[in-house]
Design a protein around this motif. Structure first.
Motif, PDB file in Angstrom:
ATOM      1  N   VAL A 146       0.836  -1.196   0.000  1.00 26.22           N
ATOM      2  CA  VAL A 146       0.000   0.000   0.000  1.00 26.22           C
ATOM      3  C   VAL A 146       0.876   1.254   0.000  1.00 26.22           C
ATOM      4  O   VAL A 146       0.563   2.238  -0.667  1.00 26.22           O
ATOM      5  CB  VAL A 146      -0.969  -0.032   1.206  1.00 26.22           C
ATOM      6  N   ARG A 147       1.987   1.217   0.724  1.00 23.17           N
ATOM      7  CA  ARG A 147       2.891   2.374   0.787  1.00 23.17           C
ATOM      8  C   ARG A 147       3.337   2.815  -0.609  1.00 23.17           C
ATOM      9  O   ARG A 147       3.541   3.999  -0.863  1.00 23.17           O
ATOM     10  CB  ARG A 147       4.118   2.045   1.639  1.00 23.17           C
ATOM     11  N   ASP A 148       3.472   1.861  -1.524  1.00 21.26           N
ATOM     12  CA  ASP A 148       3.953   2.161  -2.876  1.00 21.26           C
ATOM     13  C   ASP A 148       2.944   2.958  -3.704  1.00 21.26           C
ATOM     14  O   ASP A 148       3.332   3.641  -4.645  1.00 21.26           O
ATOM     15  CB  ASP A 148       4.284   0.866  -3.622  1.00 21.26           C
ATOM     16  N   ILE A 149       1.666   2.861  -3.372  1.00 23.02           N
ATOM     17  CA  ILE A 149       0.655   3.514  -4.215  1.00 23.02           C
ATOM     18  C   ILE A 149      -0.210   4.530  -3.483  1.00 23.02           C
ATOM     19  O   ILE A 149      -0.975   5.247  -4.109  1.00 23.02           O
ATOM     20  CB  ILE A 149      -0.265   2.481  -4.909  1.00 23.02           C
ATOM     21  N   MET A 150      -0.101   4.594  -2.158  1.00 22.50           N
ATOM     22  CA  MET A 150      -1.011   5.466  -1.411  1.00 22.50           C
ATOM     23  C   MET A 150      -0.741   6.940  -1.684  1.00 22.50           C
ATOM     24  O   MET A 150       0.379   7.338  -1.994  1.00 22.50           O
ATOM     25  CB  MET A 150      -0.933   5.188   0.090  1.00 22.50           C
ATOM     26  N   ASN A 151      -1.802   7.723  -1.587  1.00 22.90           N
ATOM     27  CA  ASN A 151      -1.708   9.174  -1.711  1.00 22.90           C
ATOM     28  C   ASN A 151      -1.455   9.715  -0.315  1.00 22.90           C
ATOM     29  O   ASN A 151      -2.248   9.477   0.599  1.00 22.90           O
ATOM     30  CB  ASN A 151      -3.018   9.723  -2.288  1.00 22.90           C
ATOM     31  N   THR A 152      -0.362  10.423  -0.124  1.00 23.42           N
ATOM     32  CA  THR A 152      -0.027  10.942   1.202  1.00 23.42           C
ATOM     33  C   THR A 152      -0.623  12.322   1.459  1.00 23.42           C
ATOM     34  O   THR A 152      -0.524  12.834   2.570  1.00 23.42           O
ATOM     35  CB  THR A 152       1.501  10.993   1.396  1.00 23.42           C
ATOM     36  N   ASP A 153      -1.246  12.917   0.461  1.00 24.80           N
ATOM     37  CA  ASP A 153      -1.891  14.220   0.618  1.00 24.80           C
ATOM     38  C   ASP A 153      -3.380  13.996   0.910  1.00 24.80           C
ATOM     39  O   ASP A 153      -4.222  14.108   0.032  1.00 24.80           O
ATOM     40  CB  ASP A 153      -1.703  15.056  -0.653  1.00 24.80           C
ATOM     41  N   VAL A 154      -3.676  13.643   2.159  1.00 23.63           N
ATOM     42  CA  VAL A 154      -5.048  13.337   2.557  1.00 23.63           C
ATOM     43  C   VAL A 154      -5.756  14.641   2.923  1.00 23.63           C
ATOM     44  O   VAL A 154      -5.262  15.406   3.748  1.00 23.63           O
ATOM     45  CB  VAL A 154      -5.080  12.365   3.751  1.00 23.63           C
ATOM     46  N   ILE A 155      -6.898  14.865   2.314  1.00 27.90           N
ATOM     47  CA  ILE A 155      -7.680  16.071   2.589  1.00 27.90           C
ATOM     48  C   ILE A 155      -8.643  15.760   3.736  1.00 27.90           C
ATOM     49  O   ILE A 155      -9.355  14.755   3.693  1.00 27.90           O
ATOM     50  CB  ILE A 155      -8.457  16.541   1.338  1.00 27.90           C
ATOM     51  N   THR A 156      -8.656  16.619   4.731  1.00 28.19           N
ATOM     52  CA  THR A 156      -9.484  16.407   5.909  1.00 28.19           C
ATOM     53  C   THR A 156     -10.462  17.559   6.099  1.00 28.19           C
ATOM     54  O   THR A 156     -10.294  18.635   5.507  1.00 28.19           O
ATOM     55  CB  THR A 156      -8.627  16.257   7.185  1.00 28.19           C
ATOM     56  N   ILE A 157     -11.455  17.313   6.949  1.00 32.35           N
ATOM     57  CA  ILE A 157     -12.445  18.338   7.289  1.00 32.35           C
ATOM     58  C   ILE A 157     -12.893  18.107   8.727  1.00 32.35           C
ATOM     59  O   ILE A 157     -12.888  16.977   9.211  1.00 32.35           O
ATOM     60  CB  ILE A 157     -13.635  18.307   6.302  1.00 32.35           C
ATOM     61  N   MET A 208       0.619  -3.295   4.257  1.00 31.20           N
ATOM     62  CA  MET A 208      -0.289  -4.298   3.687  1.00 31.20           C
ATOM     63  C   MET A 208       0.077  -4.550   2.230  1.00 31.20           C
ATOM     64  O   MET A 208       0.479  -3.621   1.524  1.00 31.20           O
ATOM     65  CB  MET A 208      -1.746  -3.804   3.697  1.00 31.20           C
ATOM     66  N   THR A 209      -0.112  -5.774   1.799  1.00 29.15           N
ATOM     67  CA  THR A 209       0.030  -6.028   0.367  1.00 29.15           C
ATOM     68  C   THR A 209      -1.202  -5.444  -0.332  1.00 29.15           C
ATOM     69  O   THR A 209      -2.237  -5.205   0.309  1.00 29.15           O
ATOM     70  CB  THR A 209       0.110  -7.532   0.058  1.00 29.15           C
ATOM     71  N   LEU A 210      -1.111  -5.265  -1.622  1.00 29.08           N
ATOM     72  CA  LEU A 210      -2.260  -4.763  -2.367  1.00 29.08           C
ATOM     73  C   LEU A 210      -3.406  -5.768  -2.308  1.00 29.08           C
ATOM     74  O   LEU A 210      -4.574  -5.374  -2.255  1.00 29.08           O
ATOM     75  CB  LEU A 210      -1.866  -4.460  -3.812  1.00 29.08           C
ATOM     76  N   GLU A 211      -3.082  -7.050  -2.266  1.00 28.94           N
ATOM     77  CA  GLU A 211      -4.124  -8.070  -2.144  1.00 28.94           C
ATOM     78  C   GLU A 211      -4.842  -7.946  -0.803  1.00 28.94           C
ATOM     79  O   GLU A 211      -6.073  -8.023  -0.744  1.00 28.94           O
ATOM     80  CB  GLU A 211      -3.536  -9.474  -2.289  1.00 28.94           C
ATOM     81  N   GLU A 212      -4.102  -7.750   0.270  1.00 31.90           N
ATOM     82  CA  GLU A 212      -4.736  -7.577   1.584  1.00 31.90           C
ATOM     83  C   GLU A 212      -5.654  -6.362   1.594  1.00 31.90           C
ATOM     84  O   GLU A 212      -6.772  -6.415   2.125  1.00 31.90           O
ATOM     85  CB  GLU A 212      -3.676  -7.420   2.683  1.00 31.90           C
TER      86      GLU A 212
END
Length: 160
Positions: free
Chosen positions: A5-16, A85-89
């Motif tokens: 997941v670390r390889d594809i996740m977006n680290t710019d999470v928009i919050t409210i 996590m793996t992408l499968e998980e």
């Protein structure tokens, strides 16, 4: 090579904030071109609000988006993923929970987010992986539309 997941996740999470109005949430989603926001209470993630939440719980019910608070519309408790996590998980977790967006936490801290679309875009084999998961596990109703019967290809004639 196996991706996490670390390889594809977006680290710019928009919050409210949870006390923001649904109109504020919709405006922020539009400005940031995102389909969800992580909802915060005192700097802690407590839920997630998606475009679909707004459509189903506000628009379709004829509620005033200026009067409805994000806390009333958000999905909670938040389903959490991990960067290792793996992408499968991640795909299995999302499918089993019937969600399309997965906030990622490390050491109790929000560090990213992935979507079903991110999984599909990440690698060609993920499409096959998702098809296998969806074909072998009980499917939440909102995922039914992902499984389409395969029709044989028809050749179109270019001669008339």
């Amino acid at each position: 090579m196996s991706f996490t997941v670390r390889d594809i996740m977006n680290t710019d999470v928009i919050t409210i904030r949870e006390d923001a109005t649904v109109r504020e949430a919709a405006k922020l989603m539009s400005e940031k071109n995102v389909g969800c926001l992580v909802v915060m209470r005192d700097d802690e993630p407590v839920g997630i609000i998606t475009e679909r939440d707004i459509l189903v719980r506000v628009v379709a019910e004829g509620k005033n988006p200026d009067a409805v608070r994000v806390a009333w519309v958000m999905s909670s408790p938040i389903v959490k993923g991990r960067p290792d996590m793996t992408l499968e998980e991640a795909a299995r977790l999302m499918t089993s929970k019937g969600i399309k967006k997965l906030p990622i936490f490390e050491g109790g801290k929000l560090v990213g987010i992935i979507t079903l679309t991110d999984l599909v875009r990440s690698q060609p084999y993920v499409v096959e992986l998702l098809e296998d998961i969806l074909a072998t596990e009980p499917l939440p109703p909102r995922f039914q539309k992902l499984i389409r019967p395969r029709r044989p290809l028809r050749m179109r004639s270019t001669m008339r």
